[in-house]
Design a protein around this motif. Sequence first.
Motif, PDB file in Angstrom:
ATOM      1  N   PHE A  51      43.596  33.231  49.289  1.00 37.89           N
ATOM      2  CA  PHE A  51      42.482  34.178  49.321  1.00 37.89           C
ATOM      3  C   PHE A  51      41.630  33.895  50.555  1.00 37.89           C
ATOM      4  CE2 PHE A  51      43.809  34.116  44.946  1.00 37.89           C
ATOM      5  CZ  PHE A  51      43.671  35.445  44.542  1.00 37.89           C
ATOM      6  N   SER A  81      41.343  43.840  48.999  1.00 33.55           N
ATOM      7  CA  SER A  81      41.449  43.504  47.573  1.00 33.55           C
ATOM      8  C   SER A  81      40.499  42.425  47.079  1.00 33.55           C
ATOM      9  CB  SER A  81      42.887  43.108  47.186  1.00 33.55           C
ATOM     10  OG  SER A  81      43.780  44.128  47.541  1.00 33.55           O
ATOM     11  N   ALA A  82      40.447  41.254  47.772  1.00 32.61           N
ATOM     12  CA  ALA A  82      39.653  40.135  47.258  1.00 32.61           C
ATOM     13  C   ALA A  82      39.351  39.146  48.361  1.00 32.61           C
ATOM     14  CB  ALA A  82      40.401  39.439  46.114  1.00 32.61           C
ATOM     15  N   LEU A  96      36.337  40.405  43.591  1.00 30.19           N
ATOM     16  CA  LEU A  96      37.373  41.424  43.436  1.00 30.19           C
ATOM     17  C   LEU A  96      36.767  42.800  43.663  1.00 30.19           C
ATOM     18  CD1 LEU A  96      39.017  40.109  40.126  1.00 30.19           C
ATOM     19  CD2 LEU A  96      39.520  39.407  42.467  1.00 30.19           C
ATOM     20  N   TYR A 101      43.207  44.958  40.857  1.00 26.08           N
ATOM     21  CA  TYR A 101      42.729  43.624  40.520  1.00 26.08           C
ATOM     22  C   TYR A 101      41.731  43.690  39.366  1.00 26.08           C
ATOM     23  CZ  TYR A 101      44.673  40.981  44.474  1.00 26.08           C
ATOM     24  OH  TYR A 101      45.505  40.334  45.340  1.00 26.08           O
ATOM     25  N   VAL A 393      35.790  34.487  38.542  1.00 24.49           N
ATOM     26  CA  VAL A 393      36.037  35.719  39.295  1.00 24.49           C
ATOM     27  C   VAL A 393      34.821  36.625  39.122  1.00 24.49           C
ATOM     28  CG1 VAL A 393      38.537  35.610  39.092  1.00 24.49           C
ATOM     29  CG2 VAL A 393      37.222  36.810  37.346  1.00 24.49           C
TER      30      VAL A 393
END
Length: 441
Positions: A51, A81-82, A96, A101, A393
């Motif tokens: 990531f 995306s992240a 996120l 996701y 997250v």
Amino acid sequence: MGFSLLSLTRNLGGVSGFFQVVFVISLILVLFKAVQFYLRRQWLLKTLQTFPSTPSHWLWGHQLKDKDLEQILTWVEKFPSACLQWISGSNVRVLLYDPDYVKLILGRSGYGLLLLNGKKWFQHRRMLTPAFHYDILKPYVRIMADSVNTMLDRWEKLDVQKCSLEIFQYISLMTLDTVMKCAFSHQGSAQLDEKSRSYTKAVEDLNSLTFFRARSVFYANNAIYKMSSDGRLFHRACQLAHEHTDGVIKMRKAQLQNEEELEKVRKKRRLDFLDILLFAKMEDGNSLSDEDLRAEVDTFMFEGHDTTASGISWIFYALATHPEYQQRCREEVQSILGDGTSVTWDHLDQMPYTTMCIKEALRLYPPVPSVSRELNTPVTFPDGRSLPKGITVAISIYGLHHNPSLWPNPEICTRFFSAQPCFPALLRRSKKLHRETVCYE
């Protein structure tokens, strides 16, 4: 030159034995924490290496200096995306902002309904679902209109011809008034009660204190935080919030001791939120514990009024910065209500333009910019990247709603199938976003 704890204690011969022991133990604890910090950071760097992240300080993390939202826009545009947001050297969360996701995370159980986990969460959710049925919402429209009228009456008494008006505090009291009447069978007006102002101020303090604590390396330690001035203020604000909640529960319990009131409740087709909690039976036949009862009431009292007040305030801001659209909303409402008719349930679906303005304002300025959750099981995302149990997250609602890969121009609205500027219009979406529930259809 060699060094040992024994030689150190010998050199401190002039200090009493007690303080020698305290010093040595303290030094051992510091070293232990330093090793623990180093090992966790190394584990996080290895675990989250797939990531991306912008450079951050090894101890202070990403020092955003009150520019969180601006930084999120940069990350969303740069990393698909992240990405990682380092809060401190050993504290990180994975942001996120991609629907695929987000869908995986929302489909999992997390930690009232806001904080519970697993089986207990599903039990409470199933139990409380009837409180939010459309049929029970219809008569609430009149109550909401009455609360708004009370707020407007207060505004008319203010002399604000030559100065600005801070509307959030008034709106917060209005939404608290509405929630208490609709969900907690409250009599009277929270807007005219000074005690309610102390509650909304406590909620305001809790919001800001929680935000500042999350950004502080030292405040992560409970003992240090409790001794700090912020920690003491947080504790006092929690007490005020709980006292308000306990008072509402106690008052409703007392009302239900009256046979006439109890019979009235039994005849209701659908119960209010608090009445459902008070009459509820769990699968084992027991009533909700006092702790569970207060947790649910705290959640809906706190989030129900504060988040709504924030959303309404930002809608007013969006309309104020687009006076031409504000005027179109005014004309649409006046064409339906005239000069004196109060809004009803049936009127709500006759305001398509105003509805689009509200939804677009919520996209631009989501009252809850992100929602965090700690994983209790590992997760693998569609592109093959995975996260282990224990990682935090954060669903970046702000990032999702400003993601340029999903919206043609996130900051400037466009008509559906048209490039003409239009504040309330539904934006063109990628097929991926169109499949998901996170849209404003």
